[in-house]
Each structure stands twice: as C-alpha cells, then as structure tokens.
Design an enzyme around this catalytic site. Structure first.
Site, PDB file in Angstrom:
ATOM      1  N   GLN A 211       0.833  -1.200   0.000  1.00  0.00           N
ATOM      2  CA  GLN A 211       0.000   0.000   0.000  1.00  0.00           C
ATOM      3  C   GLN A 211       0.872   1.255   0.000  1.00  0.00           C
ATOM      4  OE1 GLN A 211      -3.115  -0.082  -0.438  1.00  0.00           O
ATOM      5  NE2 GLN A 211      -4.030  -1.905   0.453  1.00  0.00           N
ATOM      6  N   CYS A 333     -10.875  -1.223  -2.897  1.00  0.00           N
ATOM      7  CA  CYS A 333     -10.484   0.103  -3.375  1.00  0.00           C
ATOM      8  C   CYS A 333     -11.462   0.618  -4.419  1.00  0.00           C
ATOM      9  CB  CYS A 333      -9.056   0.080  -3.935  1.00  0.00           C
ATOM     10  SG  CYS A 333      -8.837  -1.039  -5.342  1.00  0.00           S
TER      11      CYS A 333
END
Length: 376
Positions: A211, A333
């Site tokens: 990430q 996401c």
C-alpha cells in the site's frame, strides 16, 4: 494543502488539491454511503483520516530530459518530461533522494529515455520508503547498456542511502506505457525492504505490491485484526493476500491462517515473515484465489478478501455463499465493484464499514467491511 505544480497547471494528478481536506474526507464517506445504500443494516464507523501531505511511501518517477539536465517526474501530453521532485504528497525522505538520483545520472552518464523518439536508456526510477527509514531504489532501463555502471557504483550509492536499503535494476525493453519489465536484478545482499507495521515485520520484494500510504495501511490492518479478534475464528483464509498484511496481523493464538496470492514474489516475501515470527500455523501459497477456494476440501471459519479493483469473481462469491464460512472481511479500493459483490454475497449481512483514506487529494479511497453469515 497547496501545490505550486497544481496551481501552475504542470500536474493535475491530485484532482482534489483545491478542496479542503476535511471536505475531501466527508465527500468520500458520503460517496461510500451512497454506493452501499442498498444494505440497510450497514453501520459506518468514522472515516480514517490520513496526513494530507507527505503520505506517499512510493515515488514512481519518469526520467526524461538529458544526462546533463534530467527531469524527475512525469511526462506531459507530448511525452516530454515535467520535473516534480518537490511533489508535496511524496514523503520528505523520498524527496531528499532525488538530488542523489540526479547526481548519479550525471556522474554515470546515464541517458534518459526519450519517449517521442524511442531512444535512450533510463526510463524510470521507482522509490519505496519503509517505516523503518530504509528505502528501495529500482532503476528501470531499456537495455543492459548502463547495468555495469550502476552495479559498479553500488558502494558509493549505498553510502548516500539509509541503512538496510535495497537497490535493483529492472529491464523494460518494450516501448509501452508501463513502469517495469519482467527481468529484475537485485544488486544488494539485502533482497527485501522490511516494514514494521503495528509491530509485525513485513517484507517487500522489488516487484511486489505494498500500500502506498503506510499510515493508513497500518490502520487498515488494525481494523481487520480487531474484527477477526472479536470473531475469534479457529481458521482463516486471506485471499488476494499480497505480502501478507492481513494474514500476518491475524495470525495469533494458534489460529490456522492460509494466505493465497498469485504473485510468487509476494508469497516469498510473506514467507520470510512467517519464518521470522515462527508462525507454525501460517502458510502462503501462490495460486488464484477462486481456484484455491473451489478446490478446497474444507472451508475456514473466516475469510478476508482484498481483491483488485474489479472485485471478486462470481464463482468465489457463490462458493462463499455455499460454504460454512461464518465471517467475511472485505477490503476494497472500488465501492462500485464492492456493492456488486456484497449483493452477490446474499447469505451474509454487511454489518460495519469504514472508509480508509489511502489516497488524499484524489477521489479514491479504501473501504473495509465486516460481514456475518445470516443464512445457511
């Protein structure tokens, strides 16, 4: 946050730059609530805010210009370099390395790649910062013309990098809009960049995924760990596990944990942590998540899924519905594919959700959802 690049029209990547951060965060929470409005029992926890500047732990910089005057940043519409080395969303530690990159380009006489002409050698430099302060530097070349120069200069280069850093060279011979090629040679003895999120050592190999916002990644893993701890399953699968963030955070108390990820690089990195922590009941396997589930002889009590933007497959959703899995944690996401997948999972009820602002200054965000089985 103010950005001179945005104000001058040199970079428009951060589309929400003019919007006050508190309003950005509320807009994301509202967008997610609207996208998931069809699930009336879903309770939204307060959104997790990020630092609004300096949050990016990764800088994927296009190298253009000339050896004597390189640009480090992006390309304009015509394929010419736009220098963004003072980008405010990049971590200050990364920005501090750009002069070092420029110095070695000049000293080693590296030839930046000219996209319109299709000539040159050095295409990109990809930097990743760990929360330990170490960095990974990946030089992306068109051919091996500059490889020896980069290899031989490694001792001098490492002197200017933080301790425990990793350096590699990637080769991208094709003329196409991608960041890296398949072949990679690691120059340092150390082959993984180590993170220490929430006290859990995690490793990233050069072609692995992590990430881009370390602060929010840590919060995301803490939230998942809390929900799994509360459910207290004896067995857990982490599907689309990457380098193992969710699995490793939930591997406690003798729980049986299985991580599934298609990337062999990511699996190898996760396995390093398994060995370091002595997690005898935690394993990682390189395999497609849907294929793994459909072939399994027995289901776990809980499953975490963290798929790409397209979401999980219909077959995996059906398998979860038909299985004996009691708890699902879904990290997404893309709230559009998430809404579709939650509708597919009709044997489960979405109970709680939390927006995690992984990408300030943009419209994008991560959202994590807790589901419980409500039908056999």
């Amino acid at each position: 946050m103010e950005c001179l690049y945005f104000s001058a029209g040199r970079c428009r990547s951060c589309t929400q730059m003019p919007v006050p951060y508190v309003d950005q965060l509320q807009a994301k929470a509202d967008h997610c609530a609207t996208a998931l409005a069809q699930f009336p029992e879903l309770q939204f926890l307060p959104p997790q805010a990020s630092s609004e500047s300096g949050f990016r732990n990764k800088a994927k910089m296009v190298i253009s210009g000339t050896t004597e005057n390189p640009t480090i940043g992006i390309l304009d519409a015509d394929g010419h370099g736009v220098d963004l080395r003072n980008c405010g969303v990049c971590a200050p530690e990364l920005r501090a390395l750009f002069p070092v990159i420029e110095r070695f380009i000049k000293e080693l006489k590296l030839i930046p790649y000219d996209v319109p002409k299709g000539k040159g050698q050095l295409k990109h430099v990809i930097l990743t910062l760990s929360d330990t302060g170490a960095v990974m530097v990946r030089w992306v070349l068109r051919t091996k013309k500059h490889f020896v120069a980069l290899r031989d200069s490694l001792p001098q280069f490492l002197e200017l990098l933080p301790r425990y850093s990793v350096v590699s060279v990637n080769f991208l011979p094709e003329h196409k809009a991608v960041l890296e090629g398949e072949e990679e040679i690691i120059l340092t003895r150390r082959t993984t960049l180590e993170f220490g999120l929430n006290g859990v050592p995690m490793h990233l190999r050069p072609q692995g995924f992590f990430q881009t916002n370390t602060e929010i990644a840590a919060a995301l893993y803490r939230q998942a760990r809390q929900w799994i701890t509360d459910a207290n399953p004896a067995s857990l699968w982490d599907l689309y596990s990457g380098v193992g963030g969710f699995a490793l955070h939930c591997a406690e108390g003798g729980r049986r944990v299985q991580g599934i990820e298609t990337s062999t690089e990511a699996v190898a990195a996760a396995q390093v942590t398994v060995e370091e922590m002595g997690l005898e009941n935690t394993t990682f396997t390189a395999m497609d998540a849907t294929e793994f589930a459909l072939a399994a002889e027995q289901a776990p009590e809980a499953v975490i899924v963290n798929p790409p933007r397209r979401g999980i497959t219909a077959d995996l959703a059906q398998w979860l519905n038909d299985s004996t899995v009691q708890h699902v944690v879904y990290s997404s996401c893309n709230s559009v594919s998430l809404a579709r997948d939650l509708a597919w999972l009709d044997k489960f009820t979405a109970k709680q959700a939390r927006v995690m602002d992984m990408f300030p200054q943009t419209n994008h965000y991560e959202v994590i959802v807790r589901l419980e089985r409500t039908a056999a």
